[in-house]
Every structure is written in structure tokens, then in C-alpha cells.
Design a protein around this motif. Structure first.
Motif, mmCIF file in Angstrom:
data_model
loop_
_atom_site.group_PDB
_atom_site.id
_atom_site.type_symbol
_atom_site.label_atom_id
_atom_site.label_comp_id
_atom_site.label_asym_id
_atom_site.label_seq_id
_atom_site.Cartn_x
_atom_site.Cartn_y
_atom_site.Cartn_z
ATOM 1 N N UNK A 17 -20.169 -25.350 8.337
ATOM 2 C CA UNK A 17 -21.350 -24.537 8.633
ATOM 3 C C UNK A 17 -21.241 -23.804 9.967
ATOM 4 N N UNK A 18 -20.330 -24.250 10.829
ATOM 5 C CA UNK A 18 -20.163 -23.607 12.132
ATOM 6 C C UNK A 18 -19.139 -22.482 12.101
ATOM 7 N N UNK A 19 -18.489 -22.297 10.972
ATOM 8 C CA UNK A 19 -17.504 -21.210 10.820
ATOM 9 C C UNK A 19 -17.468 -20.816 9.343
ATOM 10 N N UNK A 20 -18.531 -20.204 8.875
ATOM 11 C CA UNK A 20 -18.672 -19.932 7.443
ATOM 12 C C UNK A 20 -17.827 -18.737 7.004
ATOM 13 N N UNK A 21 -17.256 -18.809 5.821
ATOM 14 C CA UNK A 21 -16.334 -17.767 5.346
ATOM 15 C C UNK A 21 -17.045 -16.581 4.702
ATOM 16 N N UNK A 22 -18.074 -16.083 5.378
ATOM 17 C CA UNK A 22 -18.847 -14.969 4.836
ATOM 18 C C UNK A 22 -18.920 -13.839 5.861
ATOM 19 N N UNK A 23 -18.959 -12.585 5.402
ATOM 20 C CA UNK A 23 -19.110 -11.463 6.336
ATOM 21 C C UNK A 23 -20.484 -11.464 7.006
ATOM 22 N N UNK A 24 -20.601 -10.717 8.082
ATOM 23 C CA UNK A 24 -21.894 -10.525 8.734
ATOM 24 C C UNK A 24 -22.890 -9.922 7.744
ATOM 25 N N UNK A 25 -24.168 -10.245 7.935
ATOM 26 C CA UNK A 25 -25.273 -9.614 7.183
ATOM 27 C C UNK A 25 -25.108 -9.767 5.665
ATOM 28 N N UNK A 26 -24.754 -10.975 5.218
ATOM 29 C CA UNK A 26 -24.461 -11.187 3.804
ATOM 30 C C UNK A 26 -25.656 -11.633 2.970
#
Length: 281
Positions: free
Chosen positions: A122-131
Motif C-alpha cells: 500500500x506504500x508503493x502501489x503499482x498504479x498511475x497518478x490520478x487513477x
């Protein structure tokens, strides 16, 4: 996310989905006919169960098609509820691979394979900004020491104007809690802070408070009612309803549940629901 091996080892267990399904089958529900609603008795292990999840998710104003993220999704109960109840486009992320595997299996069982489950931190999620339009956590932050980074990361992947909701156990009086509890066996694995500190950290990450309320009294009433109901069933010789607690919490689940009750009654913990909105650019 705290000490990652400690967190994953605390929650890891083999065959979670199959064991939960077996509990439902033992109660008379055929495997091929299990629905998302049937799973609520075994996949909604947070305090006040499905009632709390329904009220909490309703408060987030989720719309059909919204991109929704369940952080710390566990076996995916609230994620499935969000997909079914609102028609949302749901993703879940959890640190524990056993939970992710179980969530995917349960999703497939009830025809919700479209819910994406990611194994990750949760501290380094594999999602782009503003997803995402909406992000939520249920009983997650207790395991995370660096809450500032958690809320920064949530703000990063949340769209401007999007909502973040939390339903969490927080510190109460500051007195040490009775251990073990569902989220930790040892004190060093529990990272409770006060509701005021959580709100301040979320605000500092750019998440503006829309609602914040103590739900401890509701939970106390719920736990009191459960105790009375169990006693009545025992007196009548009636079986207990299906529950996933022994599977998810392990052999010490009864002791952990008793400690939750005692900690809450003694004011050592509290339960907080809060809704935030990410500042617009």
C-alpha cells in the motif's frame, strides 16, 4: 508497510477460499449456487460485518462505472460488494498473496472475475497518478507504521475531487492493548494512533475532511448483541451461523475476539469512520 514479512506471516494461510466455501457448504448452501451475498457471513470480518460495510460504502457516494480501489482488500468482501451494489469498476490490492489468491477464487466463484486483484504494498502501489474516483480501507492502517506515506500514496492515485474513506480501529486512551488481536499477535506489530492523528496526517496529504465520527458505541452495542445471541443459541442447543473468523484469524480467534471486546470496553481502542475529499488542482 510496517515489517512486511511480519504482516504477511500473520495473515498467510493456505486454501483460504476452499475452507470458507466448505463452511458455507456445511451450512447447507450448494457450492454452485453461492452468491456474493452468501459470502458476507465469511468474508466481512471487520467490526459490525456486512452492516458496517454497507453503511460505509454507501457514505462514499459510489456511482456506476466509478473506478474504485480497495486498499488492503484481504479476501475481497467489500470489493465484491462495491462491484455488485453500485456497478463500480473495482480493483483490490493486498500485501498477502494468500489473500489475493483467495479473493480471485471467490470472485470467480460468484462471477465477478472483472474485479482486478493486485498483490502489492500500500506504500508503493503499482498504479498511475490520478487513477481512481474512490478509494477505501477497512481495518488496514493498524498494520501500517508509516501512515503519512500511506495517505500520500492514496492521494497520489486518487483523482482530484475524488473521495477516500476509512473504517479503522484507532488508539483510545493510550493504555497498552490486550494481545493478541485480529491484526497482531505481538505489540510491535500493532501500529495504532489516535483518530486525531490519522485525520491530521490525511489532511497533510491533501485529503480534506468531509466527515469523521467515532463509531465505538455502535460497535459495542453490536458486540453485546452478539454475545447475547450466542448465549441464547447455546441454551437452546442451536448451531452457530457460518463465520470465517476461525479460518482468517487462526486457532486463537476466540481469544482475539475477546480482546477486541475488552479493549473496546476499557477504552483502549476506538473505531473511527472518516470520509475525505482530495483537493482539486
Amino acid at each position: 508497510m510496517g515489517d512486511l514479512p511480519d504482516v504477511t506471516s500473520h495473515y498467510s494461510s493456505d486454501g483460504l477460499a476452499d475452507r470458507l466455501i466448505a463452511i458455507l457448504e456445511a451450512s447447507g448452501i450448494d457450492r454452485d449456487s453461492i452468491t456474493e451475498a452468501d459470502l458476507h457471513s465469511v468474508d466481512q470480518m471487520h467490526l459490525r460485518g456486512r452492516t458496517a460495510a454497507t453503511e460505509f460504502l454507501d457514505s462514499l457516494d459510489i456511482k456506476a462505472g466509478d473506478k474504485v480501489l480497495d486498499v488492503g482488500c484481504g479476501l475481497g468482501g467489500p470489493a465484491r460488494m462495491a462491484a455488485t451494489r453500485y456497478g463500480a469498476d473495482v480493483t483490490g490490492i493486498d500485501l498477502t498473496e494468500a489473500f489475493c489468491d483467495g479473493a480471485r477464487q471467490l470472485n470467480a466463484l460468484v462471477g465477478l472475475e472483472n474485479i482486478r486483484i493486485e498483490q502489492g504494498d500500500a506504500l508503493a502501489m503499482p498504479f498511475p497518478d490520478n487513477s481512481f474516483d474512490v478509494i477505501f480501507t477497512l481495518h488496514v492502517a493498524m498494520n501500517i507504521a508509516d501512515k503519512m506515506e500511506l495517505y500520500r500514496e492514496i492521494a497520489r492515485v486518487l483523482k482530484p475531487g475524488g473521495r477516500f474513506g476509512l473504517y479503522d480501529v484507532v488508539a483510545g486512551s493510550g493504555e497498552p492493548i490486550h494481545m493478541p488481536v485480529p491484526w497482531a499477535t505481538l505489540p510491535e506489530h500493532s501500529h495504532l494512533v489516535s483518530a486525531e492523528e490519522i485525520e491530521a496526517l490525511a489532511n497533510a496529504a491533501g485529503l480534506e475532511t468531509e466527515r469523521s465520527e467515532d463509531q465505538s458505541a455502535l460497535v459495542e452495542t453490536y458486540l453485546d448483541d452478539q454475545r447475547v445471541a450466542r448465549q441464547l443459541r447455546a441454551e437452546k442447543g442451536e448451531p452457530e451461523p457460518p463465520t470465517g473468523a476461525p479460518v482468517i484469524m487462526g486457532e486463537s480467534f476466540v481469544r482475539k475476539q475477546k480482546h477486541i471486546y475488552r479493549n473496546l470496553k476499557e477504552g483502549r481502542i476506538a473505531v473511527r469512520l472518516a470520509i475525505f475529499k482530495l483537493k482539486e488542482d
